[in-house]
Motif scaffolding. Structure first.
Motif, PDB file in Angstrom:
ATOM      1  N   ALA A 297       0.517  -0.867  -0.267  1.00  0.00           N
ATOM      2  CA  ALA A 297      -0.160   0.095   0.460  1.00  0.00           C
ATOM      3  C   ALA A 297       0.513   1.226   0.063  1.00  0.00           C
ATOM      4  O   ALA A 297       0.551   2.174  -0.694  1.00  0.00           O
ATOM      5  N   LEU A 298       2.093   1.303   0.971  1.00  0.00           N
ATOM      6  CA  LEU A 298       2.779   2.136   0.495  1.00  0.00           C
ATOM      7  C   LEU A 298       3.810   2.472  -0.878  1.00  0.00           C
ATOM      8  O   LEU A 298       4.145   3.398  -0.890  1.00  0.00           O
ATOM      9  N   SER A 299       3.842   1.093  -1.552  1.00  0.00           N
ATOM     10  CA  SER A 299       4.355   1.682  -2.650  1.00  0.00           C
ATOM     11  C   SER A 299       3.954   2.128  -3.430  1.00  0.00           C
ATOM     12  O   SER A 299       3.753   2.972  -4.526  1.00  0.00           O
ATOM     13  N   GLN A 300       2.285   1.990  -3.551  1.00  0.00           N
ATOM     14  CA  GLN A 300       1.623   2.694  -4.158  1.00  0.00           C
ATOM     15  C   GLN A 300       1.784   4.348  -4.068  1.00  0.00           C
ATOM     16  O   GLN A 300       0.718   4.971  -5.372  1.00  0.00           O
ATOM     17  N   GLY A 301       1.396   4.854  -3.580  1.00  0.00           N
ATOM     18  CA  GLY A 301       2.113   5.980  -2.689  1.00  0.00           C
ATOM     19  C   GLY A 301       2.694   7.039  -3.540  1.00  0.00           C
ATOM     20  O   GLY A 301       3.134   8.056  -4.101  1.00  0.00           O
ATOM     21  N   ALA A 302       3.463   5.850  -2.829  1.00  0.00           N
ATOM     22  CA  ALA A 302       5.499   6.121  -3.689  1.00  0.00           C
ATOM     23  C   ALA A 302       5.342   6.358  -4.755  1.00  0.00           C
ATOM     24  O   ALA A 302       6.086   7.236  -5.929  1.00  0.00           O
ATOM     25  N   GLN A 303       4.157   5.734  -5.610  1.00  0.00           N
ATOM     26  CA  GLN A 303       4.470   6.179  -7.682  1.00  0.00           C
ATOM     27  C   GLN A 303       2.838   6.101  -7.849  1.00  0.00           C
ATOM     28  O   GLN A 303       3.273   7.084  -8.559  1.00  0.00           O
ATOM     29  N   GLY A 304       2.732   7.512  -7.361  1.00  0.00           N
ATOM     30  CA  GLY A 304       1.907   8.727  -6.826  1.00  0.00           C
ATOM     31  C   GLY A 304       0.580   8.138  -7.140  1.00  0.00           C
ATOM     32  O   GLY A 304      -0.059   8.935  -7.161  1.00  0.00           O
ATOM     33  N   HIS A 305       0.079   7.207  -6.988  1.00  0.00           N
ATOM     34  CA  HIS A 305      -0.970   7.003  -6.279  1.00  0.00           C
ATOM     35  C   HIS A 305      -1.415   7.272  -5.225  1.00  0.00           C
ATOM     36  O   HIS A 305      -0.730   7.881  -4.397  1.00  0.00           O
ATOM     37  N   SER A 306      -3.117   7.527  -5.233  1.00  0.00           N
ATOM     38  CA  SER A 306      -3.807   7.956  -3.754  1.00  0.00           C
ATOM     39  C   SER A 306      -3.513   6.525  -2.771  1.00  0.00           C
ATOM     40  O   SER A 306      -3.955   5.603  -3.011  1.00  0.00           O
ATOM     41  N   ARG A 347     -14.589  -6.484   4.436  1.00  0.00           N
ATOM     42  CA  ARG A 347     -14.837  -5.914   2.472  1.00  0.00           C
ATOM     43  C   ARG A 347     -14.096  -6.751   2.348  1.00  0.00           C
ATOM     44  O   ARG A 347     -12.796  -7.206   3.379  1.00  0.00           O
ATOM     45  N   GLU A 348     -13.407  -7.558   1.230  1.00  0.00           N
ATOM     46  CA  GLU A 348     -13.110  -8.521   0.385  1.00  0.00           C
ATOM     47  C   GLU A 348     -11.270  -7.303   0.491  1.00  0.00           C
ATOM     48  O   GLU A 348      -9.983  -8.628   0.552  1.00  0.00           O
ATOM     49  N   THR A 349     -11.246  -6.749  -0.071  1.00  0.00           N
ATOM     50  CA  THR A 349     -10.177  -5.842   0.273  1.00  0.00           C
ATOM     51  C   THR A 349      -9.166  -5.427   1.190  1.00  0.00           C
ATOM     52  O   THR A 349      -8.478  -5.096   1.307  1.00  0.00           O
ATOM     53  N   ASP A 350     -10.216  -5.537   2.919  1.00  0.00           N
ATOM     54  CA  ASP A 350      -9.648  -5.425   3.717  1.00  0.00           C
ATOM     55  C   ASP A 350      -9.355  -6.679   4.486  1.00  0.00           C
ATOM     56  O   ASP A 350      -8.850  -7.734   3.689  1.00  0.00           O
ATOM     57  N   VAL A 351      -7.752  -6.471   5.668  1.00  0.00           N
ATOM     58  CA  VAL A 351      -6.800  -7.378   5.127  1.00  0.00           C
ATOM     59  C   VAL A 351      -7.000  -7.597   7.407  1.00  0.00           C
ATOM     60  O   VAL A 351      -6.767  -6.770   7.648  1.00  0.00           O
ATOM     61  N   VAL A 352      -7.970  -8.532   7.779  1.00  0.00           N
ATOM     62  CA  VAL A 352      -7.376  -8.502   9.138  1.00  0.00           C
ATOM     63  C   VAL A 352      -6.429 -10.202   9.728  1.00  0.00           C
ATOM     64  O   VAL A 352      -6.666 -11.068   8.756  1.00  0.00           O
ATOM     65  N   ILE A 362      -6.469  -4.838  11.539  1.00  0.00           N
ATOM     66  CA  ILE A 362      -7.598  -4.235  10.636  1.00  0.00           C
ATOM     67  C   ILE A 362      -7.393  -2.923   9.294  1.00  0.00           C
ATOM     68  O   ILE A 362      -6.449  -2.757  10.106  1.00  0.00           O
ATOM     69  N   LEU A 363      -6.609  -3.528   8.155  1.00  0.00           N
ATOM     70  CA  LEU A 363      -6.205  -2.624   6.879  1.00  0.00           C
ATOM     71  C   LEU A 363      -7.087  -2.583   6.319  1.00  0.00           C
ATOM     72  O   LEU A 363      -8.236  -3.376   5.788  1.00  0.00           O
ATOM     73  N   ALA A 364      -7.701  -1.089   6.203  1.00  0.00           N
ATOM     74  CA  ALA A 364      -8.751  -0.439   5.822  1.00  0.00           C
ATOM     75  C   ALA A 364      -8.725  -0.115   4.270  1.00  0.00           C
ATOM     76  O   ALA A 364      -8.097   0.993   4.316  1.00  0.00           O
ATOM     77  N   PRO A 365      -7.514  -0.538   2.784  1.00  0.00           N
ATOM     78  CA  PRO A 365      -7.311   0.560   2.254  1.00  0.00           C
ATOM     79  C   PRO A 365      -8.431   0.900   0.822  1.00  0.00           C
ATOM     80  O   PRO A 365      -7.679   1.776   1.051  1.00  0.00           O
TER      81      PRO A 365
END
Length: 703
Positions: A297-306, A347-352, A362-365
């Motif tokens: 998730a952090l690498s997405q931010g480093a690449q300019g994504h929200s 949700r399926e995109t979340d990580v428990v 719980i990671l809620a991206p």
């Protein structure tokens, strides 16, 4: 939080130690811990001793641990350690082959967290140990199996097949027929699709297309995977390799193929992956998996994504009671049910993930705002509010949640987890079953508290504690009858530290047990010295006891007997003050301890009577002889009518039960006069004297 042996608690404050434990155990499920400091003194948990093949009676040393490492690795270990310490590296990871006393070789994964002095010297080391012998064996078996596979492919020493395009004929070895479940004598006549006859029909098209692309591109080899069902209906995973032979014109002349059953190999891979990334109790992702996802998730931010997202840290409230009352197997079952309920609520995109003990993350991206994260947290609390069925018993649990947002509350995976955990601690401190968001003040408070804990532990070791004695007078005769021993801490840099700061800290860390035993010995020595010349008019010393001193594993009766014997103090000179909360717990062990103390001739007093959840029935069931009226009732006498009535009621209860009454915090003549007229026997407070050091109290006696 870790429940750790007293040996480790004697080295660092519990919260500081928990922080080091937490940091040292990242990346593995910690099984055992070692700790040593700049003096070289080493402490080990029972689990660590078991991993290292040592007995509980053994006294391990740093030198002895080094000697356990396989001799061929010792020099490299010392070089790696020296280099890491030279660079003041905080976290040092390594895997060590250790030879136990029995001669058994054990692979131990170690993550050490090092605290340095300002001058760069090692102050404290906490190391988490994990026995990875099984994982190492699985990895070795995996490597060996892969090597055998490569050799067999090179030598065509598996199940093999050959398809000859010139003769239009296919030949299969007996092993190939056995592996694939085909009948003996199977042959094919023509067509490339027939070369894939070993492959089940539903998987065949994809493999044939792969072969066609290889022929079109003149590739020399093709690798492919598929699965079949054996005679028992069990799934078997197969790996194939084909060598394509072309003539001088580039036309495919024949194919040579091998086939291998790699079911066990794939199982090894899955086991190794599971050991590394999943919790064995709940089957949820563990900390390693969560950190991996956080980095993604952090690498997405480093690449300019929200890349804004939310992180929740959830801890079950009073989970230990489930283990204590229903057993650890029930506790594990509850963790599974909680994990499933949390997963079903997200949700399926979340990580428990389950981190350690009763803590989940719980990671809620897709949650980017605080109010949205608060709604998610409230949803989880609601999901846990329904009872859990544990072997026919309905168990209700609550949870506390700490919340943090990226990037506002942390710009790295470790910072975000740390800050969510700080918020969780704040939520537990606010009464549990609530949600609290991280703020920078929490980190500052935690740092201050951690420093104070460390200083307090060192203060106990360096004998910085002392007792002050507040005089206690008879209201009718104005005669000095005794004193209350009050603990004080003179810290070299801070000076006198308020008891309101360090006493709760000592209670929380468990250090109060050791401090309380010391106070008993000091107070008994003091009153013995005073009463040598007062045989006809002895003083009585009051000492406060903590509920922790009555807890399992601590024998308060033996502690008191030891203090009396060491000081030649008579039991009638000692009064022990306890709180109402201890009595309301209803513990049979507490009742037995109090009765044993009273039978010795020691006075039992209730401190701050009336400020807790009073249940007057215990006054008749337990050997209580003195009630102490709290200063909050005394401070507004005689002008506050409600306070006056409360004091009268307490005095009435005490006198009707033939108990002595002591008023605390008496500061004015009017208060003393009112209390005397109301029927209160004794008083202490600034009107009669502030708490005094031993020498000053001696002067008071002589005057």
């Amino acid at each position: 939080m870790h429940p750790e042996p007293q040996a480790l608690h004697a080295l660092l404050p519990a919260r500081a130690l928990d922080a080091l434990y937490e940091e040292s155990a990242r990346g593995l499920d910690a099984i055992g811990h070692l700790s040593w400091d700049e003096t070289g003194a080493l402490h080990a948990t029972p689990a660590a001793l078991q991993i290292l093949g040592l007995r509980a009676s053994d006294t391990p040393s740093v030198r002895g641990l080094l000697a356990m490492v396989r001799r061929s690795r010792q020099a490299a270990l010392m070089t790696a350690w020296t280099d890491a310490v030279g660079m003041r590296q905080r976290r040092i990871e390594m895997e060590l082959p250790c030879v136990l006393a029995s001669g058994v070789l054990r692979h131990v994964r170690t993550i050490a967290v090092v605290e340095y002095t300002p001058l760069g010297k090692v102050r404290q080391v906490v190391a988490a140990l994990q026995d990875v012998t099984l994982a190492q064996a699985l990895s070795t078996a995996l490597t060996a199996a892969e090597g055998r596979l490569e050799e067999a492919q090179q030598m065509a020493d598996f199940g093999s097949w050959e398809w000859d395009f010139q003769r239009n004929r296919a030949i299969y070895s007996a092993e190939a027929l056995r592996i694939t479940g085909m009948s003996h004598g199977a042959t094919v006549s023509s067509g490339l699709d027939q070369a894939a006859a070993l492959i089940p029909a539903e998987q065949r098209d994809a493999v044939i297309e792969m072969f066609k692309r290889a022929v079109r591109d003149r590739l020399p080899t093709v690798r492919y995977d598929y699965h079949v069902a054996d005679a028992a209906g069990q799934r078997r995973e197969l790996h194939g390799r084909a060598k394509l032979v072309y003539d001088g014109g580039g036309k495919l002349r024949r194919m040579l193929g091998t086939i291998q059953d790699v079911t066990e190999l794939r199982d090894y891979r899955r086991q190794v992956h599971s050991l590394a990334f999943f919790d064995p109790v709940t089957a949820l992702p563990n900390r390693s998996w969560l950190v991996e996802r956080l980095h993604q998730a952090l690498s997405q931010g480093a690449q300019g994504h929200s890349a804004e997202f939310g992180m929740l840290m959830l801890g079950l409230d009073q989970f230990k009671k489930v283990n204590d009352s229903l057993g650890h197997s029930a506790g594990d079952e509850l963790l599974k049910l909680v994990g499933a309920r949390l997963s079903n609520s997200m949700r399926e995109t979340d990580v428990v993930a389950r981190l350690t003990g009763d803590t989940f993350a719980i990671l809620a991206p897709e949650v980017r705002q605080a109010d949205a994260l608060a709604r998610v947290a409230s949803k989880l609390l609601q999901a846990l509010s329904a009872p859990f069925d544990l072997n026919g018993t309905d168990v209700f649990v609550t949870a506390s949640i700490g919340a943090a947002l990226y990037p506002s509350d942390g710009n790295s995976a470790e910072a975000l987890l740390q800050h969510a955990d700080a918020a969780l601690s704040h939520a537990k401190g606010r009464g549990r079953n609530n949600v609290q968001f991280y703020s920078p003040q929490l980190t500052a408070q935690a740092s201050h508290r951690l420093m104070l804990e460390s200083e307090l532990r060192r203060g106990v070791e360096r004998q910085e504690l002392l007792l002050h004695y507040q005089p206690k007078f008879d209201l009718m005769t104005q005669k000095l009858v005794g004193a209350e021993a009050l603990m004080r801490w003179c810290q070299p840099q801070r000076g006198m530290v308020s008891p309101m700061s360090f006493i709760p800290l000592a209670e929380e860390t468990g250090l109060i047990v050791r401090m309380g035993t010391w106070a008993l010995h000091e107070a008994c020595h003091a009153v013995s010295s005073w009463n040598r010349e007062r045989s006809n008019d002895p003083l009585k010393i009051a000492v406060n006891l903590s509920a922790r001193q009555f807890a399992e594993g601590h024998n308060i009766v033996e502690a008191v007997q030891g203090a009396l014997a060491a000081s030649a103090c008579e039991p009638r000179w000692l009064e022990l003050e306890i709180t109402e909360s201890l009595l309301l717990d209803g513990s049979e062990g507490v009742r037995q301890s109090l009765e044993a103390l009273a039978a010795m001739g020691i006075t039992i007093a209730i401190d701050d009577f009336g400020t807790g959840y009073s249940a007057l029935g215990y006054l008749t069931r337990l050997p209580v002889q003195t009630l102490k009226i709290d200063r909050s009732f005394v401070s507004e006498l005689p002008h506050n009518g409600k306070s006056a009535e409360l004091v009268k009621a307490i005095v009435s209860v005490g006198r009707s039960l033939n108990m002595a009454l002591v008023a605390e915090g008496v500061e004015t003549v009017e208060q003393a006069e009112y209390l005397k007229n109301a029927g209160c026997h004794l008083a202490q407070g600034y009107l009669f004297g502030r708490p005094l050091e031993m020498a000053a109290f001696d002067k008071l006696l002589s005057s």
